[in-house]
Design an enzyme around this catalytic site. Structure first.
Site, PDB file in Angstrom:
ATOM      1  N   LYS A  25       0.833  -1.203   0.000  1.00 60.40           N
ATOM      2  CA  LYS A  25       0.000   0.000   0.000  1.00 60.40           C
ATOM      3  C   LYS A  25       0.868   1.254   0.000  1.00 60.40           C
ATOM      4  O   LYS A  25       0.636   2.172  -0.790  1.00 60.40           O
ATOM      5  CB  LYS A  25      -0.906  -0.046   1.235  1.00 60.40           C
ATOM      6  CG  LYS A  25      -1.869   1.092   1.381  1.00 60.40           C
ATOM      7  CD  LYS A  25      -3.137   0.652   2.105  1.00 60.40           C
ATOM      8  CE  LYS A  25      -2.973   0.485   3.593  1.00 60.40           C
ATOM      9  NZ  LYS A  25      -3.001   1.773   4.310  1.00 60.40           N
ATOM     10  N   ASP A 319       2.052  -1.366  11.715  1.00 59.08           N
ATOM     11  CA  ASP A 319       0.723  -1.753  11.219  1.00 59.08           C
ATOM     12  C   ASP A 319       0.360  -3.199  11.569  1.00 59.08           C
ATOM     13  O   ASP A 319      -0.744  -3.642  11.277  1.00 59.08           O
ATOM     14  CB  ASP A 319       0.663  -1.573   9.699  1.00 59.08           C
ATOM     15  CG  ASP A 319       0.730  -0.103   9.303  1.00 59.08           C
ATOM     16  OD1 ASP A 319       0.301   0.747  10.109  1.00 59.08           O
ATOM     17  OD2 ASP A 319       1.228   0.196   8.203  1.00 59.08           O
TER      18      ASP A 319
HETATM   19  C1  S3P Z   1       2.603   4.760   6.277  1.00 63.04           C
HETATM   20  C2  S3P Z   1       3.199   5.059   7.463  1.00 63.04           C
HETATM   21  C3  S3P Z   1       2.689   4.590   8.771  1.00 63.04           C
HETATM   22  C4  S3P Z   1       1.705   3.442   8.622  1.00 63.04           C
HETATM   23  C5  S3P Z   1       0.728   3.684   7.518  1.00 63.04           C
HETATM   24  C6  S3P Z   1       1.419   3.885   6.202  1.00 63.04           C
HETATM   25  C7  S3P Z   1       3.188   5.297   5.038  1.00 63.04           C
HETATM   26  O1  S3P Z   1       2.056   5.664   9.424  1.00 63.04           O
HETATM   27  O2  S3P Z   1       1.017   3.231   9.827  1.00 63.04           O
HETATM   28  O3  S3P Z   1      -0.153   2.567   7.414  1.00 63.04           O
HETATM   29  O4  S3P Z   1       2.831   4.798   3.955  1.00 63.04           O
HETATM   30  O5  S3P Z   1       4.004   6.210   5.133  1.00 63.04           O
HETATM   31  P1  S3P Z   1       2.888   6.699  10.335  1.00 63.04           P
HETATM   32  O6  S3P Z   1       3.943   7.211   9.496  1.00 63.04           O
HETATM   33  O7  S3P Z   1       1.934   7.753  10.756  1.00 63.04           O
HETATM   34  O8  S3P Z   1       3.342   5.859  11.494  1.00 63.04           O
END
Ligand code: S3P
Length: 439
Positions: A25, A319
């Site tokens: 993702k 996650d």
């Molecule tokens: C993500 C960073 C994470 C993660 C999110 C996706 C990203 O969040 O929890 O599902 O793609 O940069 P945080 O950077 O707020 O921890």
């Protein structure tokens, strides 16, 4: 609002076979964003055709970017260059996707036009000041609600200047938002992270020919450069693979191979934590694909034991805690998580959502302000809520592998935000999952 869907998962069983879970993702979002502002056409394969990444794709179409696909993971983004985005004709709705909102906030802060970012109920509750405040220090002007939440009104035509920012939380979204704004800023933008976080933005920028400097925990770039299109191959998402890593670990007699999984070291905390708990996970055929390390994973069931999860692994598995709590519920002894207050501001409060559901199932799960203490035990049967959170829904599905009776999970449509086809794939691998749709 999508149709309401519940899962009913019968107890027991084991996972067996071979599978490739959908694309990463985080990398899918970035491929659209950076492809859009690159010069030339970026051909992506392995793109995640799920609601979150599709929200990003739709947003760029609304800003005048021609995008072909998605067609079985293939997308071509016809880049418009750094200065080619056009004003959208209305608010950009980003659904449930925090990554879309925070990264776009950074990218749009330096555009000549105004834009408005909105999201669903969950996204509209999530904290946005963590990005808007440092962006305002760079010269941006962004209105939030009085609570610091979306809708975000990003004022265009602002001159941005680089800053040096010490991030108070270890967040790849904040880091990426600032780096994307930094592309449009005068001078150098540097972000210091308190602990390593996923570095897909940095890697992809470099892959598209942009210089990013890393010194210790500082990541720096200078504004005013350009990006050149390239072909991108998105690996399978380790965050989706995690459900099966745990499932195959806890269900006796399981053996699974998960193919082409992204094993970027900023994402592999789940493997390290499961191994500490006694899991048997082999990483083989390691290779580099489009600047990201990829491998096949083989997992065989093993009895797990409780551990105190090292805090340094928390951002590297951020996650995966919903399903790691399920692993903890199946382990012998106590698992203690600390230093993970961030879990309270994800798609749901993941500490509370998981503790509530585990307790309904008879597990001793004690939430703390920044984590949880879970005592392994017998998982009963019952009806739990997903709290509209995809990873909570999938985690409780996996718990059924060791339950004494069926687990019903309410409100699972959100699984489509990150893992379309989860139920079908899980069923093929051996989970007794049934999808109930309510009209
Ligand atoms: C993500 C960073 C994470 C993660 C999110 C996706 C990203 O969040 O929890 O599902 O793609 O940069 P945080 O950077 O707020 O921890």
């Amino acid at each position: 609002m999508s149709q309401r869907i519940d899962f009913i998962v019968s107890p027991g069983g084991r996972l067996q076979g071979q599978a490739r879970v959908p694309g990463d993702k985080s990398i899918s979002h970035r491929a659209i964003m950076l492809g859009a502002i690159a010069e030339g056409s970026t051909r992506i394969q392995g793109f995640l055709e799920a609601e979150d990444a599709l929200a990003t794709l739709a947003a760029f179409r609304r800003m005048g970017v021609r995008i072909d696909g998605p067609d079985r993971g293939r997308v071509t983004v016809h880049g418009v260059g750094m200065d080619g985005l056009q004003a959208p004709d209305g608010p950009l709705y980003l659904g449930n996707s925090g990554t879309s909102m925070r990264l776009l906030c950074g990218l749009l802060a330096g555009q000549p036009f105004d834009s408005v970012l909105t999201g669903d109920e969950s996204l509209s509750r999530r904290p946005m000041r963590r990005v808007t405040e440092p962006l305002e220090r760079m010269g941006a002007k962004i209105d939030t609600t009085p609570d610091g939440t979306a809708p975000l009104h990003i004022h265009g035509g602002r001159r941005l200047h680089g800053i040096h920012y010490d991030m108070p939380v270890a967040s790849a979204q904040v880091k990426s938002a600032l780096l994307l704004a930094g592309l449009y800023a005068e001078g150098e933008t540097c972000v210091a992270e308190p602990a390593p976080t996923r570095d897909h933005t940095e890697r992809m920028l470099q892959g598209l020919g942009y210089e990013v400097r890393r010194a210790g925990n500082h990541i720096c770039l200078r504004g005013g450069g350009r990006l050149t299109a390239a072909d991108l191959d998105v690996p399978a998402d380790i965050s989706s693979a995690a459900f099966f890593l745990v499932g195959a670990s806890i269900a006796p007699g399981s053996e699974l191979v998960l193919e082409h999984v992204g094993i970027n070291p900023t994402r592999t905390g789940v493997i390290d934590i499961l191994r500490l708990m006694g899991a048997k996970i082999e990483v083989y055929n390691p290779r580099m694909v489009g600047g990201e390390p990829v491998a096949d994973l083989r997992v065989v069931s093993r009895p797990l034991k409780g551990v105190h999860i090292p805090e340094k692994l928390v951002p590297l598995a951020i996650d995966e805690f919903p399903v790691l709590f399920v692993a903890a519920a199946c382990a012998e002894g106590e698992t203690v998580l600390t230093g993970a207050a961030e879990l309270r501001v994800k798609e749901s409060d993941r500490i509370q959502s998981m503790a509530d559901g585990l307790r309904i199932l008879g597990i001793d799960a004690r939430p703390t302000p920044d984590g949880m203490i879970v005592r392994g035990g017998r998982i009963g049967s019952g009806r739990v809520l997903s709290h509209g959170d995809h990873r909570i829904a999938m985690a409780f599905s996996i718990a059924a592998l060791r339950a004494e009776g069926p687990i019903e999970i309410e409100d699972c449509a959100n699984v489509n935000t990150s893992f379309p086809g989860f139920a079908d794939l899980a069923a093929r691998l051996g989970l007794g999952i049934e999808v109930i749709s309510h009209d």
